[in-house]
Scaffold this motif. Structure first.
Motif, PDB file in Angstrom:
ATOM      1  N   THR A 348     100.972 -33.149 -40.224  1.00 45.70           N
ATOM      2  CA  THR A 348     101.678 -33.029 -39.045  1.00 45.70           C
ATOM      3  C   THR A 348     100.699 -32.260 -37.920  1.00 45.70           C
ATOM      4  N   VAL A 349      99.826 -31.257 -38.695  1.00 46.90           N
ATOM      5  CA  VAL A 349      98.901 -30.481 -37.818  1.00 46.90           C
ATOM      6  C   VAL A 349      97.552 -31.357 -37.766  1.00 46.90           C
ATOM      7  N   GLN A 350      97.133 -32.100 -38.583  1.00 50.51           N
ATOM      8  CA  GLN A 350      95.906 -33.192 -38.359  1.00 50.51           C
ATOM      9  C   GLN A 350      96.233 -34.258 -37.561  1.00 50.51           C
ATOM     10  N   ILE A 351      97.358 -34.785 -37.406  1.00 50.23           N
ATOM     11  CA  ILE A 351      97.520 -35.841 -36.437  1.00 50.23           C
ATOM     12  C   ILE A 351      97.704 -35.176 -35.017  1.00 50.23           C
ATOM     13  N   ARG A 352      98.029 -33.891 -34.710  1.00 44.75           N
ATOM     14  CA  ARG A 352      97.585 -33.379 -33.485  1.00 44.75           C
ATOM     15  C   ARG A 352      96.107 -32.976 -33.086  1.00 44.75           C
ATOM     16  N   ILE A 353      95.372 -32.521 -34.064  1.00 42.41           N
ATOM     17  CA  ILE A 353      94.080 -32.106 -33.973  1.00 42.41           C
ATOM     18  C   ILE A 353      92.985 -32.996 -34.175  1.00 42.41           C
ATOM     19  N   LEU A 354      92.991 -33.930 -35.232  1.00 44.31           N
ATOM     20  CA  LEU A 354      91.818 -34.621 -35.649  1.00 44.31           C
ATOM     21  C   LEU A 354      91.618 -35.724 -34.488  1.00 44.31           C
ATOM     22  N   PRO A 355      92.627 -36.385 -34.153  1.00 46.62           N
ATOM     23  CA  PRO A 355      92.255 -37.550 -33.282  1.00 46.62           C
ATOM     24  C   PRO A 355      91.832 -36.992 -31.887  1.00 46.62           C
ATOM     25  N   LEU A 356      91.989 -35.615 -31.646  1.00 44.11           N
ATOM     26  CA  LEU A 356      91.470 -35.225 -30.508  1.00 44.11           C
ATOM     27  C   LEU A 356      89.976 -34.853 -30.900  1.00 44.11           C
ATOM     28  N   LEU A 357      89.686 -34.287 -32.093  1.00 42.55           N
ATOM     29  CA  LEU A 357      88.495 -34.197 -32.414  1.00 42.55           C
ATOM     30  C   LEU A 357      87.439 -35.404 -32.352  1.00 42.55           C
ATOM     31  N   ALA A 358      88.105 -36.456 -32.810  1.00 46.16           N
ATOM     32  CA  ALA A 358      87.526 -37.961 -32.590  1.00 46.16           C
ATOM     33  C   ALA A 358      87.299 -38.217 -31.178  1.00 46.16           C
ATOM     34  N   THR A 359      88.397 -37.668 -30.340  1.00 44.64           N
ATOM     35  CA  THR A 359      88.261 -38.034 -28.884  1.00 44.64           C
ATOM     36  C   THR A 359      87.102 -37.349 -28.213  1.00 44.64           C
ATOM     37  N   THR A 360      86.489 -36.407 -28.749  1.00 41.88           N
ATOM     38  CA  THR A 360      85.273 -35.552 -28.013  1.00 41.88           C
ATOM     39  C   THR A 360      84.236 -36.540 -28.142  1.00 41.88           C
ATOM     40  N   PHE A 361      83.850 -37.256 -29.201  1.00 41.14           N
ATOM     41  CA  PHE A 361      82.834 -38.137 -29.400  1.00 41.14           C
ATOM     42  C   PHE A 361      82.918 -39.207 -28.531  1.00 41.14           C
ATOM     43  N   ALA A 362      84.351 -39.899 -28.366  1.00 40.60           N
ATOM     44  CA  ALA A 362      84.533 -40.867 -27.717  1.00 40.60           C
ATOM     45  C   ALA A 362      84.204 -40.681 -26.090  1.00 40.60           C
ATOM     46  N   LEU A 363      84.519 -39.187 -25.802  1.00 38.84           N
ATOM     47  CA  LEU A 363      84.280 -39.177 -24.289  1.00 38.84           C
ATOM     48  C   LEU A 363      82.970 -38.744 -24.070  1.00 38.84           C
ATOM     49  N   HIS A 364      82.148 -38.442 -25.066  1.00 38.37           N
ATOM     50  CA  HIS A 364      80.736 -37.981 -24.753  1.00 38.37           C
ATOM     51  C   HIS A 364      80.106 -39.157 -24.546  1.00 38.37           C
ATOM     52  N   TYR A 365      80.154 -40.284 -25.297  1.00 36.79           N
ATOM     53  CA  TYR A 365      79.267 -41.556 -25.254  1.00 36.79           C
ATOM     54  C   TYR A 365      79.690 -42.178 -23.870  1.00 36.79           C
ATOM     55  N   THR A 366      80.950 -42.195 -23.721  1.00 39.76           N
ATOM     56  CA  THR A 366      81.230 -42.621 -22.306  1.00 39.76           C
ATOM     57  C   THR A 366      80.652 -41.828 -21.049  1.00 39.76           C
ATOM     58  N   GLY A 367      80.762 -40.617 -21.224  1.00 45.28           N
ATOM     59  CA  GLY A 367      80.089 -39.701 -20.408  1.00 45.28           C
ATOM     60  C   GLY A 367      78.725 -40.137 -19.949  1.00 45.28           C
ATOM     61  N   GLU A 368      77.954 -40.287 -21.167  1.00 46.79           N
ATOM     62  CA  GLU A 368      76.540 -40.589 -21.218  1.00 46.79           C
ATOM     63  C   GLU A 368      76.478 -42.075 -20.368  1.00 46.79           C
ATOM     64  N   MET A 369      77.299 -42.909 -20.842  1.00 46.04           N
ATOM     65  CA  MET A 369      77.259 -44.088 -20.314  1.00 46.04           C
ATOM     66  C   MET A 369      77.471 -44.175 -18.536  1.00 46.04           C
ATOM     67  N   MET A 370      78.409 -43.096 -18.131  1.00 47.31           N
ATOM     68  CA  MET A 370      78.783 -42.994 -16.836  1.00 47.31           C
ATOM     69  C   MET A 370      77.320 -42.445 -15.999  1.00 47.31           C
ATOM     70  N   TYR A 371      76.769 -41.609 -16.780  1.00 44.34           N
ATOM     71  CA  TYR A 371      75.641 -40.868 -16.188  1.00 44.34           C
ATOM     72  C   TYR A 371      74.677 -41.734 -16.026  1.00 44.34           C
ATOM     73  N   THR A 372      74.414 -42.684 -16.746  1.00 49.08           N
ATOM     74  CA  THR A 372      73.409 -43.804 -16.844  1.00 49.08           C
ATOM     75  C   THR A 372      73.623 -44.691 -15.549  1.00 49.08           C
ATOM     76  N   LEU A 373      75.163 -45.314 -15.604  1.00 50.87           N
ATOM     77  CA  LEU A 373      75.454 -46.225 -14.737  1.00 50.87           C
ATOM     78  C   LEU A 373      75.426 -45.400 -13.354  1.00 50.87           C
ATOM     79  N   TYR A 374      75.751 -44.389 -13.223  1.00 57.60           N
ATOM     80  CA  TYR A 374      75.419 -43.867 -11.899  1.00 57.60           C
ATOM     81  C   TYR A 374      73.959 -43.671 -11.326  1.00 57.60           C
ATOM     82  N   ASN A 375      73.132 -43.464 -11.994  1.00 54.61           N
ATOM     83  CA  ASN A 375      71.959 -43.350 -11.733  1.00 54.61           C
ATOM     84  C   ASN A 375      71.168 -44.632 -11.647  1.00 54.61           C
TER      85      ASN A 375
END
Lengths: 688, 688
Positions: A348-375
């Motif tokens: 019940t603690v993992q289900i709140r924190i670990l998907p968010l840990l996974a989300t940090t990486f998901a956000l990262h790669y899309t942030g990189e993509m946006m940076y490339t797309l913008y440029n």
């Protein structure tokens, strides 16, 4: 003053626990950090700048939460000025300056100077205006702000009430606020700091031959001086001030400003794309109007890039603390001497924190993509090719909405997962929460801007329907054409088979759902001609689903291409699956109604998520370490790198809290508040 | 100082808009208010007390957000004392006092006095102890706090590290903190205010015949003096202080406390249920141990009751403001002169606010039910009947978790739905948000206590399985037995047929889902003997579903029995349907996998929700009016009753903001912060 608490130790040694956690995972933190954060030498710059800031008393965060809001602005201005001096002293470049702002972690009264203020002059000023203003801005000889939003109007620029009326006789504009709601409002740095402002106003020109009648020519930006350069008082005909305390942004002087027939010269109107001939009164336009939206897209791109580090901060604190914190023995264990479980070991603690840990990486790669797309899009634009603007605009809108929602909600989820101490000042999440909660609203409200995504997707689907079978012109077109071809014979996919997740099927499922929802929107709007406003909720969901598909896609694409050690890439792959399946489970019925995923796979999601979390758990501490968030930035007793949670909490309370230096009088029969002062509560009454 | 802004008016007249909204609905606000809030003359008491508080300068909230945290405590203590004097002056009874605290709207340093401190002495003290302490408490001759939670342990009372060792020679207890983590922590009113404390500690008694060996006899409450009655300094051997700034609760001195072999007399141990014979050292117990949980259940019941008024406050602000705020013209309208739409007319705004408006009523009727259940159970207990304790404990746990989650998340949803101004201090939601976010954690963490509900339901299902066909002993038993009988032949129900909702089918669906999830939990745990911890997420969902069923049930039961005008009862019925269908849509897949609702009804939910919102929309302003939240409590420019939103926002900024009285020096080349002061930033450095 020494006392008996000096020799007390916590019952649990947080430092030993974190050391054991790190020992237990084979992930190379350095390797992963470099994979994530090497762009522009971020890691080495950050390490150097932290050292500088930690030495400056002014940048100490220890008493920040004990300051009043007015004092927080004093401090914010003092730091803003000191930071500019540090730039000179250490020869920092713009990248360094941005990192220093990031580490200082507050909205600076100078924040607008090199962002919206400089960008607008640079992008919308003509050559002469740029030559005149840009050196003053770069040297901070003037301090600028960006005055667009008004008391009565935020997102809808067309509703701006401030008017700029051209007076052909004096060759001046008269800036005026006809209503109270025309007051400029929220504009950062304007309240107490700025000397100059970009003011966005409706341009009124006299109608031909009828000098008392005026026609509106839309909103235009004007650069004007608002305060006297010696007295720093508002110029005559201008009322300016700070709007007062807010949810966050305590250090920033968000302002209000009203004009009473205030006159500015012809040269005040920024004239790269729109020119008013001072002699003839004729208005001419040149250039592509889409260019003006460039700075908004840029700001959104930055917000998307930034979301991963914001969420990573909250997750870092939550993972470290819940790995240390113990609570309850295993209910099924008969052994009463067994140690209590680490809180992070509870699902019940993992289900709140670990998907968010996974989300940090998901956000990262899309942030990189946006940076490339913008440029890439900027490069195309400079070459006169405007075709990619619509895609960039749609992607930046949908992702700004999704990513800031994920990060803002994620901070609070992490905070709550930490129980009581999560509510304390030692969490390090009080300030970040208050400040970041602006992000779902600023630069386009998260619910409103999803319309832009949906409009884009409906247009793309309409064109895909019309030209089925032709060569796809981009990825979205390919997705939609493929969808249209397959939809009659499509059957849902299995994303889980036995204990195995099928990554490709996951990507496929997210794409199919996004395409199917796009098609439904197209059908409702184009085929059935339903009113736009009646579809808004459906369109919002479409934008979210489409943006989720982008995150999934980018994350998956990286997994197959990175070269990184096996343990680390396994952990990343588990994070990918966790982010994907958790997202799927949260909206599982839409994967079923769009025919994207089999019912048996949807039923299997909760167990699959549990086992993914069990896989990730041993690496959790090292995964957050990889985000390389310095203790100075975290400013958190619960999240500190060395695990000395309880020592730090106690130190903050017992040795740093100014309230403990005062003795009070709790006797209700007397009005005296501070014992022995006989003040009768007068000192507090004076402040009310 | 008068200036040109004195004569400016807003472009939109909020007062006229709200007047028209009220004109447009036939609901009788007075009738509905009385239906909701008549208990104990709440409405008339509130009206009187507001008048008193508004006259007292000390209770003005205008500058509250500009105070530092230490000043917020000064103010909190000054108000706590003044409130006690007002009690004397106006002859207020306890009900009045509680309403005054509610209107003052901050955690008072005296808050624990009549709650946990008094309750514990009353319930756990023996006759002698009560006779000695209760008059001192009621008169506030001493100020008390409740010291249970520690730095290292919150929810798990068994993990308490503070020890109370019995010394048979001196007939004293020695209270001691062996570890830093044994420090009492979070205890309200203890940091600077309290003179006395209930200290919960592990009782250690010497083993028979082995005077150096001790056995733990569980945790026991001790009442002890902690500060000198003249100097108000901590007694020797005690370290006490305030833990510092927190997320909220700025006015409250949550404290820490450590003991160094601190000796207290035999009479300190509260001895109603557990007595230590001072002569023989023998420990005896009497009474039912469940009684000790009474005060926790009472606190949870109050929290559940309070949730409706908290959420109603946020919804009141959101409904009034979004009814006034205009943004964008209808996209489908060709008429450019058409006025902009009220924000509340957008379905994307409605979907965030109106289900929460409906939720306030759902919370209300269940709060009332809990109140009745609590009192009924107490009566039974006094008659020696303990059978209902388990049900009360389960209901209070599950509902505390669900209701505080709904209210806490609801405040933030309302805040965000208000866009930019929702982030401003004029929203009135800054303080309520910060304070209320404690509620999902205190008195049992919202994720943890759901285990207690699940354990109860598994037990009830086990017994229903075992004694199928016998006479049901209570409502849950009846539900479960009926489920077991029907499950083999059950088919899902239609909750929507055409445009009609079927209320009974809705209730049926929520019940069935709750029973089915209970049966699944029973199967996993009892039949398949799965580890408890592996089931935690499933059990949490079960608790939520069961509690939702309670809310639905109570709301529905009232609808069929109230006598109230047709328009009003229609509006309430629409709110019932909206709350139910929105809740169903949020977790639609669980209604499908439990076979509770037909797929066609689930598909029809979004449209049904849209049309319910359209029905409720014209009554929204009057529905929130019925909650009768005074402007003094709202403290909100956006939510004020008269609709003068923009006038108030401007007034707060332009006439009430102390920051605007100071002129600053923005020149980065100098260290001076306040212009002309030559201070070099020293004043701010001194505070760091």
């Amino acid at each position: 003053m020494p006392d008996f608490s000096d020799h007390l130790k916590p019952a649990e040694d947080g430092a030993a626990i974190l050391a054991a956690e790190r020992e237990g995972s084979a992930i190379s933190v350095q390797e992963l950090s470099e994979h994530l954060l090497s762009r522009n030498d971020f890691l080495s710059r950050q390490a150097q700048i932290v050292k500088v800031l930690e030495k400056e008393k002014l940048f100490s965060k220890k008493q920040q939460m004990n300051l009043s809001r007015p004092d927080r602005y004093y401090l914010g201005l003092a730091r803003a000025k000191a930071l500019r001096r540090l730039v000179e002293r250490h020869g920092w470049d713009h990248e360094d300056y941005k990192i220093a702002e990031y580490l200082t972690d507050e909205m600076s009264p100078f924040h607008l100077q090199l962002t919206m203020f400089a960008t607008t002059v640079q992008e919308q000023g003509n050559d002469e205006q740029r030559a005149y203003w840009m050196p003053k801005i770069t040297n901070f000889d003037i301090v600028g702000c960006y005055a667009q939003t008004e008391l009565g109007h935020g997102s809808n620029v067309r509703g701006i009430e401030t008017i700029a009326t051209w007076d052909p006789k004096t060759k001046e504009f008269e800036i005026h606020s006809p209503y109270l709601t025309a007051s400029k409002w929220w504009n950062g740095g304007m309240g107490r700091t700025a000397t100059h402002a970009i003011v966005v106003a409706q341009l009124l020109l006299p109608q031909n031959g009828e000098p008392t009648k005026y026609t509106s020519h839309g909103h235009q930006p004007f650069i004007i001086q608002i305060r006297d350069s010696k007295t720093h008082q508002p110029l005559s005909g201008v009322i300016i001030g700070d709007i007062g305390p807010k949810y966050g942004y305590a250090s920033m002087d968000n302002g209000y400003m009203l004009f009473d027939h205030f006159r500015v010269p012809h040269s005040a109107m920024l004239s790269r794309y729109v020119q008013l001939n001072a002699e003839t009164g004729a208005l001419t336009k040149q250039g592509h109007p889409a260019l003006v939206y460039g700075s908004l897209t840029y700001v959104r791109t930055n917000i998307i890039m930034h979301a991963r580090l914001i969420l990573a901060r909250a997750v870092t604190v939550a993972v470290r603390y819940t790995a240390i914190r113990r609570q309850f023995r295993d209910r099924d264990s008969k052994d009463l001497n067994r140690p209590e479980l680490a809180v992070l070991d509870y699902p019940t603690v993992q289900i709140r924190i670990l998907p968010l840990l996974a989300t940090t990486f998901a956000l990262h790669y899309t942030g990189e993509m946006m940076y490339t797309l913008y440029n890439r899009t900027r490069d195309s634009i400079e070459k006169g090719n405007f075709s990619a603007i619509a895609e960039l605009h749609s992607a930046s809108s949908g992702l700004k909405s999704l990513c800031t929602t994920l990060a803002a909600d994620g901070i609070e989820t992490c905070r709550r997962a930490m129980g009581g101490h999560g509510f304390g000042g030692g969490s390090g999440l009080v300030g970040i929460n208050a400040d970041y909660l602006s992000k779902p609203t600023v630069e386009g409200d998260n619910w409103m801007i999803t319309q832009q995504v949906a409009a884009y997707l409906i247009k793309k689907m309409t064109s895909a329907v019309e030209k089925q079978g032709t060569l796809p012109i981009d990825a979205t077109d390919a997705l939609f054409q493929n969808y249209l071809e397959e939809r009659s014979r499509k059957s849902p996919v299995d994303v889980i088979r036995g204990n195995e997740m099928d990554d490709n099927a996951i990507v496929e499922a997210f794409k199919w759902r996004a395409a199917d929802l796009s098609y439904r929107a197209y059908k409702s709007r184009i085929a059935e001609k339903k009113p736009w406003n009646s579809l808004l909720i459906q369109l919002h969901k479409l934008s979210r689903a489409f943006s989720e598909q982008i995150l999934i896609n980018n994350f998956h694409a990286v997994l197959s291409s990175i070269s990184i050690s096996k343990t680390t890439s396994n952990a990343l792959r588990n994070c990918f699956c966790l982010y994907a399946l958790y997202t799927m489970d949260t909206d599982s019925r839409s994967f079923s109604t769009t025919n994207a995923v089999t019912s048996s796979s949807l039923d299997a999601l909760p167990d699959a998520i549990l086992s993914l979390m069990a896989e990730i758990r041993p690496h959790a501490v090292k995964l957050v370490d990889s985000w390389a968030i310095p203790d100075y930035l975290l400013d958190s007793a619960l999240g500190r790198y060395d695990g000395k949670v309880y020592e730090d909490l106690y130190d903050r309370a017992h040795r740093q809290n100014p309230l403990n230096k005062v003795t009070f009088n709790p006797d209700w029969r007397t009005e005296e508040i501070v014992l022995g002062s006989g003040d009768g509560g007068k000192s507090i009454l004076a402040k009310l």
